[in-house]
Design an enzyme around this catalytic site. Sequence first.
Site, PDB file in Angstrom:
ATOM      1  N   ASN A   7       0.872  -1.175   0.000  1.00 48.66           N
ATOM      2  CA  ASN A   7       0.000   0.000   0.000  1.00 48.66           C
ATOM      3  C   ASN A   7       0.910   1.227   0.000  1.00 48.66           C
ATOM      4  OD1 ASN A   7      -1.805   2.037   0.476  1.00 48.66           O
ATOM      5  ND2 ASN A   7      -2.792   1.070   2.242  1.00 48.66           N
ATOM      6  N   ARG A  92      -2.621  -2.166  -3.362  1.00 47.00           N
ATOM      7  CA  ARG A  92      -3.873  -1.467  -3.094  1.00 47.00           C
ATOM      8  C   ARG A  92      -3.857  -0.164  -3.906  1.00 47.00           C
ATOM      9  NH1 ARG A  92      -5.321   3.044   1.068  1.00 47.00           N
ATOM     10  NH2 ARG A  92      -7.560   3.121   0.664  1.00 47.00           N
ATOM     11  N   HIS A 181     -13.352   2.404  -0.257  1.00 44.75           N
ATOM     12  CA  HIS A 181     -13.328   1.306   0.732  1.00 44.75           C
ATOM     13  C   HIS A 181     -13.936   0.029   0.148  1.00 44.75           C
ATOM     14  CE1 HIS A 181     -13.789   4.696   3.937  1.00 44.75           C
ATOM     15  NE2 HIS A 181     -12.512   4.355   3.872  1.00 44.75           N
ATOM     16  N   ARG A 242     -12.920  15.084   7.582  1.00 44.35           N
ATOM     17  CA  ARG A 242     -13.671  15.411   6.357  1.00 44.35           C
ATOM     18  C   ARG A 242     -15.123  15.728   6.697  1.00 44.35           C
ATOM     19  NH1 ARG A 242     -11.900  10.067   3.189  1.00 44.35           N
ATOM     20  NH2 ARG A 242     -10.347   9.741   4.785  1.00 44.35           N
ATOM     21  N   GLU A 389      -8.747  -5.951   4.504  1.00 41.23           N
ATOM     22  CA  GLU A 389      -8.544  -5.546   3.108  1.00 41.23           C
ATOM     23  C   GLU A 389      -7.322  -6.235   2.508  1.00 41.23           C
ATOM     24  OE1 GLU A 389      -9.128  -1.662   4.945  1.00 41.23           O
ATOM     25  OE2 GLU A 389      -9.800  -0.974   2.976  1.00 41.23           O
TER      26      GLU A 389
END
Length: 404
Positions: A7, A92, A181, A242, A389
């Site tokens: 990642n 990823r 996601h 956010r 993940e």
Amino acid sequence: MNILVVNAGSSSLKYQLIDSVTGIASAKGLCERIGANGSCIEHKNLVKGTKTSLESPMKDHADAMKLVVNYLTDKEFGVIESMDEIGAIGHRVVHGGSYFSKSILLNDDVLAKLELCKDFAPLHTIAHLMGIKGCLDTMPSKPQVLVFDTSFHQTMEPEAYMYALPYKYYSEYGIRRYGFHGTSHRYVSGEMAKILGKPVEDTKIITCHIGNGSSITAVKGGKVMDTSMGFTPLAGVEMGTRCGDIDPAIVTLIMEKENMTPAEVNDLMNKKSGFLGITGLSSDMRDLLAAAEEGGEKGERASLALNILKHNVKKYIGSYAAIMNGVDAVVFTAGIGENCGALREMICSDMEFMGIELDKEANAGRSSDPFRISTADSKVAVYVIPTNEELVIAQDTAAIVEAK
Ligand code: AMP
């Protein structure tokens, strides 16, 4: 097959070595400050339970990958004898635009399409490209597979992914809902379908990935019908920093009132809003819970931030049940979803009308395995399912390489 899951961020690179058959990770680590002073690597041997770190210059992601391979094959800290024991590399990738609806083996054509994704997520895509190049330089003969956060959401119908802007913004710039996601929603909805014990085609599941970034997804028959994040990961519910969904007119008003540039208002909405913006205190849920407990003015703001999130998530659950004509199961996952029973209780309270009945005692528990938090009588099953993940990336990578 041993899969190296990578990642890559702009100045960081996370990795895990996972056996795709057993699903067990034998090593993981993180390279930080790549391309800057004080670059360092932290490496964990998960078999022996040991941890080591080293400050070492890394001018780019290729240098970082060399260090990763050195540690993986190290006599003392390593878990494999040589690079030959790595079957493939799985990356990823945050944004695959409309180009990628599933994971894919890297080749020149794929690389060219990934370059085009810079238009959607410039910083992430540039970082992924650096990670891929680093792996090509270090391990040129290893197959590399890209696994996208967006691809699971590519099953959405136009009515879910189109914005009601003039059509040319979709056709010329690809402005539409993509969702994020995806690997997490795919993993937990798949695990939930297994627990429900009926054919995936007959399942209606709402997955709530609530962490630093959060998104809610409606998965019907194993396919995404809608998801709360949008063109970028800024949309949807309130997050750590956010803002989530706001009236778009607010953006231009703030720009005019405060004389802000597009970059500044973007920064405001992505990095200074959410929990941090509301409380002025922290973007971390644990700090909010502590402040709310303490009370006073800070506590009131923390409670407000918590209540906004509860309200947002409830709204998505209700609206997703409406578009799926019902729901069999609701799943909570990610840092907050897996660990914050207090928020889960707030969200699942007063939802009896739609068949959700929380078992408060079960909800207070914690486990690294999936566990049910709704009562035995609850029409809708509510579960906590820890996300994985990296495992999805490893399994996709192995399946693609084996089918080659
Ligand atoms: P993630 O982005 O999935 O790593 O999630 C990070 C978020 O999970 C942060 O807001 C953390 O405060 C939150 N979190 C982690 N552990 C807990 C916990 N035990 N209780 C409440 N929130 C937690």
